[in-house]
Design an enzyme around this catalytic site. Structure first.
Site, PDB file in Angstrom:
ATOM      1  N   ASP A 169      -2.788  -1.565   9.764  1.00  0.00           N
ATOM      2  CA  ASP A 169      -2.831  -1.447   8.000  1.00  0.00           C
ATOM      3  C   ASP A 169      -3.674  -2.467   8.222  1.00  0.00           C
ATOM      4  O   ASP A 169      -3.584  -2.918   6.615  1.00  0.00           O
ATOM      5  CB  ASP A 169      -1.421  -1.247   7.745  1.00  0.00           C
ATOM      6  CG  ASP A 169      -0.613  -0.058   7.972  1.00  0.00           C
ATOM      7  OD1 ASP A 169      -1.114   1.221   8.466  1.00  0.00           O
ATOM      8  OD2 ASP A 169       0.442   0.011   7.673  1.00  0.00           O
ATOM      9  N   LYS A 181       0.813  -1.035   0.137  1.00  0.00           N
ATOM     10  CA  LYS A 181      -0.445  -0.068  -0.087  1.00  0.00           C
ATOM     11  C   LYS A 181       1.203   0.976   0.029  1.00  0.00           C
ATOM     12  O   LYS A 181       2.686   1.118   0.835  1.00  0.00           O
ATOM     13  CB  LYS A 181      -0.638   0.155   0.792  1.00  0.00           C
ATOM     14  CG  LYS A 181      -0.139  -0.311   2.499  1.00  0.00           C
ATOM     15  CD  LYS A 181       0.552   1.136   2.858  1.00  0.00           C
ATOM     16  CE  LYS A 181       1.004   1.296   4.455  1.00  0.00           C
ATOM     17  NZ  LYS A 181       1.214   2.735   4.590  1.00  0.00           N
TER      18      LYS A 181
END
Ligand code: C5P
Length: 291
Positions: free
Chosen positions: A136, A13
């Site tokens: 995350d 990401k």
């Protein structure tokens, strides 16, 4: 029904925007961030086994210290089953770089073990186990584009951005206890109220807005450039040859320039010779949820 061998891509990401609003009583920080998956991926392979093993082609990441080990143990406990699996990781995402590599491996493992162990747990159960592993990990269960609030684990899925090519740069090294160190280096002057990130999340053209918004930033940029040895030199070398300025991902030290293309990739690779940094030309991606 339990499954045989499964092979799952674990996508990295980037943070298109990252604001810290302030400290919380639980030791975390309140954030507002926009997360986006890109097509740089590790591969996580899961096979049935007696007992748990976690191996990685980077041998320093094999064994019980890998977050994937914790993921397997936490999911097994949640489901009341033994944590039996042989899990292999092929590493391509630079480690502790701000690209969510370990978190992506953990998220892919949760999804894979849900199938391997025939658990069939709903997404909410996987999300709660994911949140116990790291801020995350919940986002990386599904990927795409999302607004993350709370400690980054409260997610609002955003419309997919138009597929965009970008250049990711990972400087060679990192530092120990990176994320807490970077959070610890922030001062109240670095904090903001999250408005810019929320405004960006509401924008119909997220990528275009990311490029044109001066106030859309990553809160860690100042601290990262001070703390990571050699980062500012690499940053400046890249900035000198790209059309769009570098933006830090997560707590760094990886950063990206967006949009980009093969011509720029070649220029950046030339500029990075002998620095130990690596440049990747990648695309934004919405992962297919095969598992
Ligand atoms: O959640 P994760 O394991 O990634 O967090 C690592 C560390 O980073 C936490 O222990 C905390 O010190 C810091 N952190 C924070 N606020 C967040 C996320 C992480 O202070 N929103």
């Amino acid at each position: 029904m339990a499954a045989d061998t499964l092979s799952i891509p674990a996508y990295a990401k980037i943070n298109l925007s990252l604001e810290v609003i302030g400290r919380r009583d639980d030791g975390y920080h309140e954030v507002a961030t926009i997360l986006q998956t890109v097509d740089l991926a590790d591969t996580v392979t899961l096979r049935p086994a007696d007992g748990l093993t976690v191996t990685c082609d980077d041998a320093t990441l094999s064994g019980e210290d890998n977050i994937v080990w914790n993921a397997a143990v936490a999911l097994a406990k949640h489901a009341g089953v033994p944590p039996d699996a042989c899990i292999g990781i092929e590493k391509r995402i630079p480690v502790a770089a701000g690209l969510g590599g370990g978190s992506a491996d953990a998220a892919a493992s949760l999804r894979g073990l849900n199938v391997l162990w025939g658990l069939n747990l709903p997404g909410e159960d996987l999300a709660s186990v994911a949140a116990s592993l790291g801020s995350d990990v919940p986002f990386l269960l599904t990927g795409g584009a999302a607004l993350g609030t709370g400690r980054g684990d409260q997610l609002q899925q955003l419309p997919a951005v138009e597929t965009t090519c970008l250049l990711l740069v990972a400087p060679g090294g990192t530092i120990s206890r990176k994320t807490p160190t970077l959070y610890g280096a922030l001062t109240p002057d670095d904090y903001s109220d999250g408005t810019q990130t929320r405004r960006l999340a509401d924008s119909a053209a997220l990528v275009t807005a990311t490029l044109t918004s001066d106030s859309c930033h990553n809160v860690f940029t100042r601290a990262a450039l001070e703390i990571f040895p050699g980062l500012s030199d690499v940053w400046e070398s890249v900035a000198a040859v790209t059309r769009f300025p570098p933006r830090l991902s997560g707590a760094g030290p990886a950063f990206f320039c967006m949009p980009s293309d093969e011509t720029e990739h070649v220029k950046v690779e030339a500029a990075l010779q002998n620095t130990g940094a690596t440049a990747y030309l990648v695309r934004t991606i919405i992962p297919a949820q095969a598992v």
